[in-house]
Design an enzyme around this catalytic site. Structure first.
Site, PDB file in Angstrom:
ATOM      1  N   ASN A 217      20.639  79.105  76.754  1.00 40.76           N
ATOM      2  CA  ASN A 217      19.212  78.886  76.522  1.00 40.76           C
ATOM      3  C   ASN A 217      18.928  77.707  75.607  1.00 40.76           C
ATOM      4  OD1 ASN A 217      16.245  79.795  76.159  1.00 40.76           O
ATOM      5  ND2 ASN A 217      17.067  79.814  74.075  1.00 40.76           N
TER       6      ASN A 217
ATOM      7  N   TYR B  92      13.553  65.376  79.809  1.00 41.74           N
ATOM      8  CA  TYR B  92      13.749  66.818  79.973  1.00 41.74           C
ATOM      9  C   TYR B  92      14.041  67.158  81.434  1.00 41.74           C
ATOM     10  CZ  TYR B  92      12.695  71.835  79.775  1.00 41.74           C
ATOM     11  OH  TYR B  92      12.759  73.213  79.862  1.00 41.74           O
TER      12      TYR B  92
ATOM     13  N   VAL C 185       4.912  67.039  74.654  1.00 39.70           N
ATOM     14  CA  VAL C 185       3.931  68.111  74.727  1.00 39.70           C
ATOM     15  C   VAL C 185       2.685  67.569  75.421  1.00 39.70           C
ATOM     16  CG1 VAL C 185       2.500  69.730  73.413  1.00 39.70           C
ATOM     17  CG2 VAL C 185       4.805  69.189  72.623  1.00 39.70           C
TER      18      VAL C 185
ATOM     19  N   LYS D 199      17.473  68.832  83.114  1.00 38.98           N
ATOM     20  CA  LYS D 199      17.482  70.082  83.863  1.00 38.98           C
ATOM     21  C   LYS D 199      17.940  69.867  85.299  1.00 38.98           C
ATOM     22  CE  LYS D 199      16.220  72.745  80.484  1.00 38.98           C
ATOM     23  NZ  LYS D 199      17.193  73.703  79.902  1.00 38.98           N
TER      24      LYS D 199
ATOM     25  N   VAL E 279       5.944  78.646  79.248  1.00 38.84           N
ATOM     26  CA  VAL E 279       5.892  79.761  78.302  1.00 38.84           C
ATOM     27  C   VAL E 279       5.260  79.335  76.981  1.00 38.84           C
ATOM     28  CG1 VAL E 279       7.281  81.520  77.154  1.00 38.84           C
ATOM     29  CG2 VAL E 279       7.979  80.659  79.388  1.00 38.84           C
TER      30      VAL E 279
ATOM     31  N   ASP F  83      25.968  75.005  67.099  1.00 40.39           N
ATOM     32  CA  ASP F  83      25.300  73.777  67.509  1.00 40.39           C
ATOM     33  C   ASP F  83      26.005  73.293  68.768  1.00 40.39           C
ATOM     34  OD1 ASP F  83      24.232  71.287  67.918  1.00 40.39           O
ATOM     35  OD2 ASP F  83      24.622  70.522  65.905  1.00 40.39           O
TER      36      ASP F  83
ATOM     37  N   VAL G  69      15.273  65.205  83.836  1.00 44.18           N
ATOM     38  CA  VAL G  69      16.595  64.722  84.238  1.00 44.18           C
ATOM     39  C   VAL G  69      17.683  65.643  83.683  1.00 44.18           C
ATOM     40  CG1 VAL G  69      18.273  62.843  83.990  1.00 44.18           C
ATOM     41  CG2 VAL G  69      15.888  62.326  84.537  1.00 44.18           C
TER      42      VAL G  69
ATOM     43  N   SER H 291      14.559  74.595  84.678  1.00 38.58           N
ATOM     44  CA  SER H 291      13.135  74.327  84.890  1.00 38.58           C
ATOM     45  C   SER H 291      12.898  73.802  86.300  1.00 38.58           C
ATOM     46  CB  SER H 291      12.633  73.288  83.877  1.00 38.58           C
ATOM     47  OG  SER H 291      11.315  72.876  84.185  1.00 38.58           O
TER      48      SER H 291
END
Length: 316
Positions: free
Chosen positions: A122, A234, A129, A238, A271, A95, A236, A174
């Protein structure tokens, strides 16, 4: 971009994906193979999706791969499936948000493998979504995607084995985290300039950027302060991963021959995985490709501190 421009962009992308599919079918020559069955690759969050495919493809190329997952049952199921294909993989629970879990994993890698050659970061989360853009889980997203990646890099660097080919770190990122991306550009010009300049970039700057975003989310005023408007938390996270990749490349650049570590990040694309609600436009196999390609590049061809997509360098 009008409809004609969008159609041309789609055509170019489809053509590039076809080219990559052809390249993937060409076996690596013995000259280019710097790795062996003793080469150890750790892939975080590899019980499913892109991580699973990266682990699978690296193992198919003959490396020893360590699969990790937060959920033990999911990890063991992934390992069982890979071993049924005749692949050589190990497993340990991990974790990346938990300091003690990372410590236990680090000790296990040292004890069982004597170190590692490759780290693929990863493990990550995204709770939005489609058109959703909730920031309710912003703290968890940034803690996992950025601080978790950072925690693993700090823990694994001392274990990375010396070699002429050099060790490799690949961070799954990303395009949504690009500073000057067409869709999600960081709106604060002063902050954008600070993050763009390698001579100004620091760990403190990156950390304070994500901490300020979280603070504004909690205060309820983040929408008016120039943060990315698409999958904001997400994006920020990345953005921070990308910046930290550049920073670490600079820090690692003066290591002597034989102890070099190349660190890069890449965007797998949109993906079809659980993270996207299976709404992507490419398969996990295609999404894993650039990460695997980066890992397997011959030593003389390895860049560092760069951002890639579809086997090509792109801008931060």
């Amino acid at each position: 971009m009008g409809k004609r421009g969008q159609a041309l962009a789609r055509e170019r992308k489809e053509k590039r994906l076809q080219e990559i599919a052809e390249l993937r079918s060409i076996p690596y020559s013995d000259i280019d193979k710097w790795w062996s069955a003793e080469t150890v690759a750790v892939v975080t969050g590899s019980n499913r999706g892109i991580g699973y495919e990266i682990a699978r493809q690296l193992s198919m190329h003959g490396l020893t791969v360590v699969v990790t997952s937060r959920c033990v049952d999911g990890g063991r199921e992934a390992v069982r499936a890979l071993r049924e294909e005749g692949l050589v993989v190990g497993y340990h629970q991990l974790d990346v948000m938990n300091v003690e879990s990372v410590k236990a994993f680090t000790e296990w890698v040292a004890r069982n493998y004597g170190g590692l050659d490759i780290l693929v970061n990863n493990a990550g989360v995204n709770y939005n979504v489609g058109p959703d853009n909730s920031v309710e889980s912003a703290e968890k997203v940034i803690e996992t995607n950025y601080f978790g990646t950072k925690r693993m890099i700090e823990a694994m660097i001392p274990l990375m084995k010396p070699s002429l080919a050099g060790a490799r770190i690949v961070n799954v990122s990303s395009r949504l985290g690009r500073l000057n991306g067409r869709r999600n550009r960081l709106g604060d010009p002063r902050l954008r300039e600070q993050l763009e300049r390698d001579d100004h970039l620091s760990e403190e700057l990156i950390d304070s950027t994500v901490e300020e975003f979280i603070k504004q989310v909690k205060d309820g005023n983040w929408t008016s302060n120039g943060w990315p408007q698409v999958f904001s938390d997400y994006s920020v996270s990345k953005l921070a991963v990308n910046a930290y990749t550049r920073l670490m490349a600079k820090r690692l650049s003066d290591r002597p021959e034989g102890q070099r570590i190349a660190i890069n990040c890449y965007c797998p694309g949109w993906v079809k995985t659980a993270m996207t609600g299976w709404a992507g436009n490419i398969s996990a196999e295609e999404g894993a490709d650039t990460g695997v390609w980066l890992v397997l590049l011959p030593g003389q061809a390895v860049a560092t501190g760069k951002f890639f997509a579809e086997r090509r360098e792109i801008s931060f």
